[in-house]
Design a protein around this motif. Structure first.
Motif, PDB file in Angstrom:
ATOM      1  N   ASN A 188     -34.908   8.507  20.928  1.00  0.00           N
ATOM      2  CA  ASN A 188     -34.007   6.992  19.502  1.00  0.00           C
ATOM      3  C   ASN A 188     -34.796   5.975  20.252  1.00  0.00           C
ATOM      4  N   PRO A 189     -35.400   5.470  19.980  1.00  0.00           N
ATOM      5  CA  PRO A 189     -36.418   4.149  20.161  1.00  0.00           C
ATOM      6  C   PRO A 189     -35.375   2.772  20.627  1.00  0.00           C
ATOM      7  N   VAL A 190     -34.148   2.728  20.148  1.00  0.00           N
ATOM      8  CA  VAL A 190     -33.510   2.101  20.924  1.00  0.00           C
ATOM      9  C   VAL A 190     -33.516   1.498  22.178  1.00  0.00           C
ATOM     10  N   PHE A 191     -33.074   3.115  23.126  1.00  0.00           N
ATOM     11  CA  PHE A 191     -33.265   3.076  24.464  1.00  0.00           C
ATOM     12  C   PHE A 191     -34.537   2.330  24.727  1.00  0.00           C
ATOM     13  N   ASP A 192     -35.364   2.000  24.409  1.00  0.00           N
ATOM     14  CA  ASP A 192     -36.692   1.046  24.576  1.00  0.00           C
ATOM     15  C   ASP A 192     -36.994  -0.080  24.382  1.00  0.00           C
ATOM     16  N   ALA A 193     -35.849  -0.827  23.505  1.00  0.00           N
ATOM     17  CA  ALA A 193     -35.474  -2.127  23.115  1.00  0.00           C
ATOM     18  C   ALA A 193     -35.065  -2.530  24.617  1.00  0.00           C
ATOM     19  N   ILE A 194     -33.651  -1.331  24.490  1.00  0.00           N
ATOM     20  CA  ILE A 194     -32.805  -2.086  25.106  1.00  0.00           C
ATOM     21  C   ILE A 194     -32.927  -2.204  26.820  1.00  0.00           C
ATOM     22  N   GLY A 195     -34.367  -1.438  27.034  1.00  0.00           N
ATOM     23  CA  GLY A 195     -35.020  -1.911  28.270  1.00  0.00           C
ATOM     24  C   GLY A 195     -35.063  -3.024  28.542  1.00  0.00           C
ATOM     25  N   THR A 196     -36.368  -2.976  27.296  1.00  0.00           N
ATOM     26  CA  THR A 196     -37.509  -4.335  27.240  1.00  0.00           C
ATOM     27  C   THR A 196     -35.712  -5.505  27.420  1.00  0.00           C
ATOM     28  N   LEU A 197     -34.991  -5.681  26.852  1.00  0.00           N
ATOM     29  CA  LEU A 197     -33.865  -7.068  26.982  1.00  0.00           C
ATOM     30  C   LEU A 197     -33.090  -7.078  27.878  1.00  0.00           C
ATOM     31  N   ALA A 198     -33.201  -5.602  28.992  1.00  0.00           N
ATOM     32  CA  ALA A 198     -32.974  -5.539  30.741  1.00  0.00           C
ATOM     33  C   ALA A 198     -33.726  -6.150  31.445  1.00  0.00           C
TER      34      ALA A 198
END
Length: 302
Positions: A188-198
């Motif tokens: 799930n690439p959403v985790f990559d996006a969340i990591g970027t936001l963090a």
């Protein structure tokens, strides 16, 4: 504070580590398509530029006094340090948040995730080396005080900035590694996006903390409380001084300005008064080498 840290050595440690990390991250980001990796690459590039600005600030701060700048250019390092904090906020934090939001709306699958993991692991090792160099100098300065006390009371803005950058970079790498691992495991690439936001939020918070500390120095902060207390105690113990009314200090980069109003002991002639003041000021600068300018306003005892 216990002593002065070597800011130049700390900056060079950070510059070398960040440049090596930037090259590896940029290559990995292009191959994997990871948003978190892209954010980290931009972050490392911004850090390289930031260290260049700090080196420029240290050089400018050493310029000699002039009629237009009678107290020298020591505070120049505060301007460049504040600029670095702004860049960390905008180029680092704001870009990462933008990239994270973009990835949330248009998620992309990771390519070559193991390459990203390898690069992030290398980055953690390199950044840990930079953090080690920074902490070695910070520990010289803070002595027995807590890290938080040093951060709030230190007058070395460039060291505060490098510490904040290294801390944000190390935590950011951990966030990016966790994001890539979760994306690889779940697909799930959403985790990559969340990591970027963090990472973006982390950089913004660190930049704000650093900016607040540097702003105080830029406006005109006194010398650290321990130094000011030591100067006051030194003056009170002088045989020429009957009573100290006030001591004002101003931190000017590595130098300190001191203004004193004190009652002098004895019925002194004008010449003897000048000689007494000169003796006090000479010994003051010997005892406290960071005191470059001193201004003494005497009051003769009745």
């Amino acid at each position: 504070m216990s002593g002065k840290a070597d800011s130049l050595k700390t900056i060079l440690f950070a510059l070398g580590a960040n440049f090596a990390i930037f090259v590896s991250k940029a290559a990995a980001a292009a191959i994997t398509g990871s948003g978190a990796m892209t954010a980290e690459a931009v972050h490392s590039l911004a850090d390289c530029g930031n260290q260049g600005l700090l080196l420029l600030g240290l050089k400018n701060a050493k310029r000699l006094p002039s009629p237009d700048y009678p107290l020298g250019h020591g505070k120049a390092i505060y301007f460049w340090s504040f600029l670095v904090a702004l860049l960390l906020f905008t180029v680092g934090g704001a870009f990462s948040i933008y990239e994270g939001l973009h990835k949330l709306h248009e998620p992309e699958p990771l390519r070559w995730p193991w390459l990203a993991i390898g690069v992030l692991a290398f980055g953690i090792v390199a950044e840990s080396f930079s953090m080690w160099g920074c902490m070695r100098e910070v520990n010289k300065a803070r002595g027995d005080h807590s890290l938080w006390y040093w951060f709030r009371e230190s007058r070395q803005s460039e060291l505060i900035v490098v510490f904040g950058e290294d801390l944000a970079a190390l935590l950011g790498l951990v966030f990016a590694l966790a994001a890539v691992l979760l994306t690889m495991i779940t697909g799930n690439p959403v985790f990559d996006a969340i990591g970027t936001l963090a990472i973006g939020v982390l950089l913004v918070l660190v930049a704000l903390f650093v900016a607040v500390e540097v702003k105080a120095l830029l406006i005109g902060q006194s010398a650290d409380p321990e130094l000011k207390a030591a100067i006051h105690a030194f003056l009170e113990q002088r045989p020429e001084v009957a009573r100290v009314f006030n001591v004002i200090t101003l931190q000017l980069g590595v130098d300190v300005m001191v203004a004193v109003k004190a009652e002098m002991r004895g019925d002194l002639s004008a010449r003897a008064l000048v000689e007494a003041i000169n003796a006090v000021e000479g010994d003051l600068k010997t005892r406290f080498p960071e005191v470059r300018w001193s201004f003494f306003e005497p009051d003769v005892a009745d």
